[in-house]
Scaffold this motif. Sequence first.
Motif, PDB file in Angstrom:
ATOM      1  N   PHE A 235       2.655   4.756  -5.500  1.00 40.40           N
ATOM      2  CA  PHE A 235       3.800   4.037  -5.642  1.00 40.40           C
ATOM      3  C   PHE A 235       3.675   2.721  -4.854  1.00 40.40           C
ATOM      4  N   PRO A 236       3.918   1.465  -5.413  1.00 39.67           N
ATOM      5  CA  PRO A 236       4.153   0.243  -4.946  1.00 39.67           C
ATOM      6  C   PRO A 236       4.690   0.172  -3.242  1.00 39.67           C
ATOM      7  N   ALA A 237       5.845   0.814  -3.321  1.00 36.24           N
ATOM      8  CA  ALA A 237       6.652   1.109  -2.035  1.00 36.24           C
ATOM      9  C   ALA A 237       5.845   1.861  -0.882  1.00 36.24           C
ATOM     10  N   ASP A 238       4.658   2.359  -1.516  1.00 32.76           N
ATOM     11  CA  ASP A 238       3.922   3.138  -0.361  1.00 32.76           C
ATOM     12  C   ASP A 238       2.862   2.319   0.243  1.00 32.76           C
ATOM     13  N   THR A 239       2.737   1.114  -0.268  1.00 26.55           N
ATOM     14  CA  THR A 239       1.787   0.158   0.211  1.00 26.55           C
ATOM     15  C   THR A 239       2.064  -0.149   1.818  1.00 26.55           C
ATOM     16  N   ASN A 240       0.856  -0.164   2.425  1.00 30.60           N
ATOM     17  CA  ASN A 240       0.822  -0.408   3.949  1.00 30.60           C
ATOM     18  C   ASN A 240       1.122  -1.904   4.098  1.00 30.60           C
ATOM     19  N   LYS A 241       2.017  -2.355   4.647  1.00 32.85           N
ATOM     20  CA  LYS A 241       2.528  -3.657   5.021  1.00 32.85           C
ATOM     21  C   LYS A 241       1.272  -4.423   5.872  1.00 32.85           C
TER      22      LYS A 241
ATOM     23  N   THR B 132     -12.217   5.743   9.116  1.00 33.13           N
ATOM     24  CA  THR B 132     -12.370   4.706   7.959  1.00 33.13           C
ATOM     25  C   THR B 132     -11.938   5.062   6.661  1.00 33.13           C
ATOM     26  N   ILE B 133     -12.180   6.439   6.416  1.00 33.21           N
ATOM     27  CA  ILE B 133     -11.667   6.798   5.086  1.00 33.21           C
ATOM     28  C   ILE B 133     -10.148   6.755   4.826  1.00 33.21           C
ATOM     29  N   ASP B 134      -9.544   7.039   6.021  1.00 35.61           N
ATOM     30  CA  ASP B 134      -8.062   7.179   5.844  1.00 35.61           C
ATOM     31  C   ASP B 134      -7.337   5.708   5.578  1.00 35.61           C
ATOM     32  N   TRP B 135      -7.853   4.698   6.437  1.00 35.66           N
ATOM     33  CA  TRP B 135      -7.472   3.300   5.765  1.00 35.66           C
ATOM     34  C   TRP B 135      -8.002   2.820   4.597  1.00 35.66           C
ATOM     35  N   ILE B 136      -9.471   3.153   4.103  1.00 34.95           N
ATOM     36  CA  ILE B 136     -10.199   2.668   2.962  1.00 34.95           C
ATOM     37  C   ILE B 136      -9.194   2.823   1.796  1.00 34.95           C
ATOM     38  N   HIS B 137      -8.449   4.023   1.705  1.00 33.60           N
ATOM     39  CA  HIS B 137      -7.533   4.422   0.466  1.00 33.60           C
ATOM     40  C   HIS B 137      -6.259   3.424   0.765  1.00 33.60           C
ATOM     41  N   LYS B 138      -5.840   3.004   1.634  1.00 40.83           N
ATOM     42  CA  LYS B 138      -4.743   2.186   1.805  1.00 40.83           C
ATOM     43  C   LYS B 138      -5.048   0.717   1.156  1.00 40.83           C
TER      44      LYS B 138
ATOM     45  N   THR C 266      -7.786   0.129  -0.884  1.00 41.34           N
ATOM     46  CA  THR C 266      -8.099   0.291  -2.324  1.00 41.34           C
ATOM     47  C   THR C 266      -6.802   0.298  -3.175  1.00 41.34           C
ATOM     48  N   CYS C 267      -5.744   1.072  -2.545  1.00 40.75           N
ATOM     49  CA  CYS C 267      -4.463   1.131  -3.565  1.00 40.75           C
ATOM     50  C   CYS C 267      -3.850  -0.120  -3.506  1.00 40.75           C
ATOM     51  N   CYS C 268      -3.627  -0.892  -2.450  1.00 38.50           N
ATOM     52  CA  CYS C 268      -3.190  -2.111  -2.290  1.00 38.50           C
ATOM     53  C   CYS C 268      -3.959  -3.217  -3.395  1.00 38.50           C
ATOM     54  N   LEU C 269      -5.154  -3.145  -3.243  1.00 41.98           N
ATOM     55  CA  LEU C 269      -6.175  -3.849  -4.049  1.00 41.98           C
ATOM     56  C   LEU C 269      -5.678  -3.667  -5.561  1.00 41.98           C
ATOM     57  N   GLY C 270      -5.518  -2.593  -5.857  1.00 43.68           N
ATOM     58  CA  GLY C 270      -5.417  -2.042  -7.152  1.00 43.68           C
ATOM     59  C   GLY C 270      -4.227  -2.874  -7.774  1.00 43.68           C
ATOM     60  N   LEU C 271      -3.158  -2.491  -7.040  1.00 41.57           N
ATOM     61  CA  LEU C 271      -1.867  -3.096  -7.241  1.00 41.57           C
ATOM     62  C   LEU C 271      -1.908  -4.669  -7.496  1.00 41.57           C
TER      63      LEU C 271
END
Length: 158
Positions: free
Chosen positions: A21-27, A132-138, A140-145
């Motif tokens: 969800f967009p609201a879950d994006t890491n600031k 690294t895997i933990d923050w990579i997901h953050k 990629t999701c932000c980039l996708g949005l």
Amino acid sequence: MDSLEYIWHHTANTGYVKRFFPADTNKDIYAILTKIFKNSVVNNDTTFNFNGNTYLLDTVLDNKGLMGRLSQLRENREIPLVEIACSDVDHTAFNQLKSLAKHLNIEHTFGRPNLPYISELLLPPVLADKKTIDWIHKVTCCLGLMGIMGNDFLLNYK
């Protein structure tokens, strides 16, 4: 674009799929990516520092979706970490990611994600490092949005 409720986050290596969800994006990640895109327009620079390391983000955006690669810059070398594909139109970018995995002989579990999606293919250097895997997901999701929603996401994200 109309408001987007969520995107499907897909990890090709494992077949993991989850709504993001967009609201879950890491600031912090959002701030870094926004700065990268501004810098890329002004001075063609897509590098950033995070957790004491320097990274490079290469992206190609067209009317079918976004393809990208995140690499770490270390000792004058580019070390690819993750390949990224996203779209809300079709699976062209996803199919390119799937072909790349086969070409690189990387084990993967490809289920076809629903639209809109962000698919990531984790490359060997990142698979060995859980942090690294933990923050990579953050990232990629932000980039996708950002790739799917464009200015709507940039202007409306809080």
